[in-house]
Design an enzyme around this catalytic site. Sequence first.
Site, PDB file in Angstrom:
ATOM      1  CB  SER A 124      -0.943   0.036   1.209  1.00  0.00           C
ATOM      2  OG  SER A 124      -1.659  -1.159   1.313  1.00  0.00           O
ATOM      3  NE  ARG A 125       3.191   2.568  -4.975  1.00  0.00           N
ATOM      4  CZ  ARG A 125       3.171   1.360  -5.567  1.00  0.00           C
ATOM      5  NH1 ARG A 125       3.296   0.250  -4.855  1.00  0.00           N
ATOM      6  NH2 ARG A 125       3.038   1.276  -6.874  1.00  0.00           N
TER       7      ARG A 125
END
Length: 220
Positions: free
Chosen positions: A198-199
Amino acid sequence: MTNSKNTIDDVTTLRRDYLQKTLHEGDLPQNPMDALSLWLTDAIHLDATDANAMTLSTMSLEGYPTSRIVLARGISQSGVRFFTNYNSSKGLEIEQNQKVSASFFWQQLERQIRIQGTISKISAKESDDYFSSRPRESQIGAWASPQSKIIKNREELEISFQKFAKQFENTKVIPRPPHWGGYQIFPIKVEFWQGRTSRLHDRLEAHLQNEQWHWQRLAP
Ligand SMILES: Cc1cc2nc3c(=O)[nH]c(=O)nc-3n(C[C@H](O)[C@H](O)[C@H](O)COP(=O)(O)O)c2cc1C
């Protein structure tokens, strides 16, 4: 130069999640160069291609940052070494400005390391020792190529190589060219980046203060 009609796939849709590993405070040795050695060893064990390749950035004489790949040829607690032509563009830039950065990227491990520091030449003896360990063709190449200078064509380079090959034909130990040798980067800041889902990547940064390394976490 040739014209190409190829089109590039839409890069806006190229993405993947980073799921391989995590990076927690305390996972890495206190000295970031020991940590770099650890991550480089992981990459070498994975058979990463050119695991020791790093992007070296210097400041051009006109004030533009300029980057190229070089191969790290030694890591100690005091820094990272590489070898090059002292009269190359990078060599001339380093003469003017000793502040540089370097970064490693190991795609299979989803890891990046960024280094900021100052740079200086290593001793002539250390450069001699490394030069003598190189293959003979590379040694001749170091004499033959005026790195970063404009040459007329490929032939000029090959003729130069043949000229030095002939010159050293009966020379057992080819001497190191005076314009070729090593540099060492002395780091002041080193960041370790581990890709996460999710970065929400992990970033731990070490910076040198009063000769001590201090670590902090950065937002991704
Ligand atoms: C994988 C790879 C490894 C390289 N290793 C070196 C190296 O160790 N030393 C070097 O001088 N150039 C190396 N080069 C070439 C440099 O990227 C660059 O073309 C050259 O040093 C000239 O740079 P300059 O004109 O900015 O000085 C390498 C290039 C690649 C792609």
